[in-house]
Scaffold this active site. Structure first.
Site, PDB file in Angstrom:
ATOM      1  N   ASN A   9     -15.634  -2.362  -3.445  1.00  0.00           N
ATOM      2  CA  ASN A   9     -15.298  -1.085  -4.101  1.00  0.00           C
ATOM      3  C   ASN A   9     -15.607  -1.239  -5.588  1.00  0.00           C
ATOM      4  O   ASN A   9     -14.866  -1.897  -6.309  1.00  0.00           O
ATOM      5  CB  ASN A   9     -13.806  -0.806  -3.870  1.00  0.00           C
ATOM      6  CG  ASN A   9     -13.312   0.395  -4.670  1.00  0.00           C
ATOM      7  OD1 ASN A   9     -14.102   1.179  -5.191  1.00  0.00           O
ATOM      8  ND2 ASN A   9     -11.999   0.532  -4.772  1.00  0.00           N
ATOM      9  N   LYS A  11     -15.474   0.940  -7.812  1.00  0.00           N
ATOM     10  CA  LYS A  11     -14.635   1.845  -8.622  1.00  0.00           C
ATOM     11  C   LYS A  11     -15.502   2.606  -9.634  1.00  0.00           C
ATOM     12  O   LYS A  11     -16.679   2.840  -9.374  1.00  0.00           O
ATOM     13  CB  LYS A  11     -13.515   1.069  -9.306  1.00  0.00           C
ATOM     14  CG  LYS A  11     -12.755   0.147  -8.363  1.00  0.00           C
ATOM     15  CD  LYS A  11     -11.459  -0.318  -8.955  1.00  0.00           C
ATOM     16  CE  LYS A  11     -10.854  -1.385  -8.067  1.00  0.00           C
ATOM     17  NZ  LYS A  11      -9.458  -1.614  -8.350  1.00  0.00           N
ATOM     18  N   HIS A  94      -7.009   5.380  -1.519  1.00  0.00           N
ATOM     19  CA  HIS A  94      -6.869   4.213  -2.411  1.00  0.00           C
ATOM     20  C   HIS A  94      -5.682   4.448  -3.340  1.00  0.00           C
ATOM     21  O   HIS A  94      -5.423   5.565  -3.772  1.00  0.00           O
ATOM     22  CB  HIS A  94      -8.159   4.014  -3.216  1.00  0.00           C
ATOM     23  CG  HIS A  94      -8.191   2.702  -3.926  1.00  0.00           C
ATOM     24  ND1 HIS A  94      -7.515   2.485  -5.104  1.00  0.00           N
ATOM     25  CD2 HIS A  94      -8.790   1.532  -3.601  1.00  0.00           C
ATOM     26  CE1 HIS A  94      -7.708   1.223  -5.479  1.00  0.00           C
ATOM     27  NE2 HIS A  94      -8.480   0.628  -4.590  1.00  0.00           N
ATOM     28  N   GLU A  96      -5.279   3.951  -6.363  1.00  0.00           N
ATOM     29  CA  GLU A  96      -5.622   4.591  -7.653  1.00  0.00           C
ATOM     30  C   GLU A  96      -5.763   6.109  -7.484  1.00  0.00           C
ATOM     31  O   GLU A  96      -5.462   6.866  -8.397  1.00  0.00           O
ATOM     32  CB  GLU A  96      -6.902   3.950  -8.227  1.00  0.00           C
ATOM     33  CG  GLU A  96      -6.617   2.538  -8.719  1.00  0.00           C
ATOM     34  CD  GLU A  96      -7.805   1.590  -8.673  1.00  0.00           C
ATOM     35  OE1 GLU A  96      -8.944   2.042  -8.521  1.00  0.00           O
ATOM     36  OE2 GLU A  96      -7.565   0.366  -8.793  1.00  0.00           O
ATOM     37  N   GLU A 164      -3.524  -2.957   0.920  1.00  0.00           N
ATOM     38  CA  GLU A 164      -3.716  -3.259  -0.491  1.00  0.00           C
ATOM     39  C   GLU A 164      -2.396  -3.090  -1.247  1.00  0.00           C
ATOM     40  O   GLU A 164      -2.095  -1.985  -1.724  1.00  0.00           O
ATOM     41  CB  GLU A 164      -4.757  -2.315  -1.084  1.00  0.00           C
ATOM     42  CG  GLU A 164      -6.131  -2.462  -0.466  1.00  0.00           C
ATOM     43  CD  GLU A 164      -7.236  -2.165  -1.473  1.00  0.00           C
ATOM     44  OE1 GLU A 164      -8.124  -3.001  -1.606  1.00  0.00           O
ATOM     45  OE2 GLU A 164      -7.178  -1.125  -2.141  1.00  0.00           O
ATOM     46  N   GLY A 170      -6.156  -5.694  -8.937  1.00  0.00           N
ATOM     47  CA  GLY A 170      -6.642  -5.881 -10.302  1.00  0.00           C
ATOM     48  C   GLY A 170      -5.710  -6.686 -11.182  1.00  0.00           C
ATOM     49  O   GLY A 170      -5.865  -6.695 -12.410  1.00  0.00           O
ATOM     50  N   SER A 210      -7.015  -8.508  -5.611  1.00  0.00           N
ATOM     51  CA  SER A 210      -7.327  -9.754  -6.331  1.00  0.00           C
ATOM     52  C   SER A 210      -7.948 -10.823  -5.430  1.00  0.00           C
ATOM     53  O   SER A 210      -7.653 -12.011  -5.572  1.00  0.00           O
ATOM     54  CB  SER A 210      -6.082 -10.279  -7.036  1.00  0.00           C
ATOM     55  OG  SER A 210      -5.665  -9.354  -8.031  1.00  0.00           O
TER      56      SER A 210
HETATM   57  C1  PEP Z   1      -9.364  -2.474  -4.861  1.00  0.00           C
HETATM   58  O1  PEP Z   1      -9.317  -1.729  -5.818  1.00  0.00           O
HETATM   59  O2  PEP Z   1      -9.568  -2.010  -3.732  1.00  0.00           O
HETATM   60  C2  PEP Z   1      -9.158  -3.895  -5.089  1.00  0.00           C
HETATM   61  C3  PEP Z   1      -8.861  -4.644  -4.074  1.00  0.00           C
HETATM   62  O3  PEP Z   1      -9.263  -4.338  -6.387  1.00  0.00           O
HETATM   63  P1  PEP Z   1      -9.255  -5.864  -6.909  1.00  0.00           P
HETATM   64  O4  PEP Z   1     -10.038  -6.689  -5.908  1.00  0.00           O
HETATM   65  O5  PEP Z   1      -9.930  -5.808  -8.240  1.00  0.00           O
HETATM   66  O6  PEP Z   1      -7.833  -6.275  -6.970  1.00  0.00           O
END
Ligand code: PEP
Length: 254
Positions: A9, A11, A94, A96, A164, A170, A210
């Site tokens: 992703n 983003k 998601h 976000e 998630e 992040g 992460s």
């Molecule tokens: C995500 O936004 O789906 C995600 C897993 O981000 P990150 O790997 O940067 O934590």
């Protein structure tokens, strides 16, 4: 048999030029890793350019969001019909989107339905916030998100669920393999309860938050975790390729 799956992703990162450069760096090494599905989810404006570059390679494409209506006066939105010409997958729900754009379970449900009705495969994201984790409400929250998003949806293995935890996205603070396994098993149980055990055993469930090349093994070593949704690390070509390669090895995919 569930095919291992890694999705990146990107983003709101990369201009069209940067997206083209990034995909050119990774397409050949990704293509060379067999037995695993790899999907890139660049911003909408780069979908067409990336699609042209991955043509003929064993690399898939997804979008990061979608509206549920097919067309009309919805300024700024992108419909399933538009995406259907460009990609196979779409990330929905998601955290976000939930946090910054006010997306709620009912809206996400409409999007899941519209994606499936129009031949797209949804990657449905669920996960608890830090305070919900502290209060021991992880299963309650995820159960609610799944019931909301899947209400009235016909059972299908085209669905992928990504667990998630919001506190892990992040932040550099990934869940432990054990924590992720427990919640992913719970997710499959909820899907089995909503649909049936046979379909639930074919629905892929990923971990996201992460994930890097160094820790992906902790997650994909678990038989219930089919792969990962990668944010930050998917913008680094070598690291993303390593994540895919390590997953393929651990899943015995090649
Ligand atoms: C995500 O936004 O789906 C995600 C897993 O981000 P990150 O790997 O940067 O934590």
């Amino acid at each position: 048999m569930r095919i291992p799956f890694i999705a990146g992703n990107w983003k709101m990162n990369t201009t069209v030029g940067e997206a083209e450069k990034l995909v050119k760096e990774m397409v050949i090494p990704l293509d060379a890793i067999g037995g695993i599905e790899k999907v890139l989810c660049p911003p909408f404006v780069s979908l067409l350019s990336v699609k042209k570059i991955i043509q003929g390679f064993d690399v898939g494409l997804g979008a990061q969001n979608m509206y549920f209506e097919l067309k009309g006066a919805y300024t700024g939105e992108i419909s399933p019909l538009m995406l259907g010409e460009l990609c196979e997958y779409v990330i929905l729900g998601h955290s976000e989107r939930r946090l910054y754009f006010g997306e709620v379970d009912d809206l996400i449900n409409r999007k899941v339905r519209a994606s499936l009705d129009n031949g797209l495969k949804p990657i449905l994201c669920v996960g608890e916030k830090p305070d919900e984790k502290e209060e021991g409400r992880t299963e309650e929250v995820i159960g609610r998100q799944l019931r909301g998003a899947l209400s009235g949806i016909e059972p299908t293995v085209k669905l992928t669920v990504a667990y998630e935890p919001v506190w892990a996205i992040g932040t550099g603070k990934a869940a432990s393999g054990e924590q992720a396994t427990v919640t992913v098993d719970f997710i499959r149980e909820v899907v089995a309860g909503l649909w049936n055990r046979e379909v639930a055993s074919g629905v892929r469930v990923l971990y996201g938050g992460s994930v890097t090349a160094s820790n992906v093994g902790e997650f994909v070593a678990s038989s219930g975790i089919d792969g990962a949704l990668i944010g930050g690390a998917s913008l680094r070509s070598e690291e993303f390729v390593s994540i895919v390669s390590r997953t393929a090895d651990l899943k015995g995919a090649r």
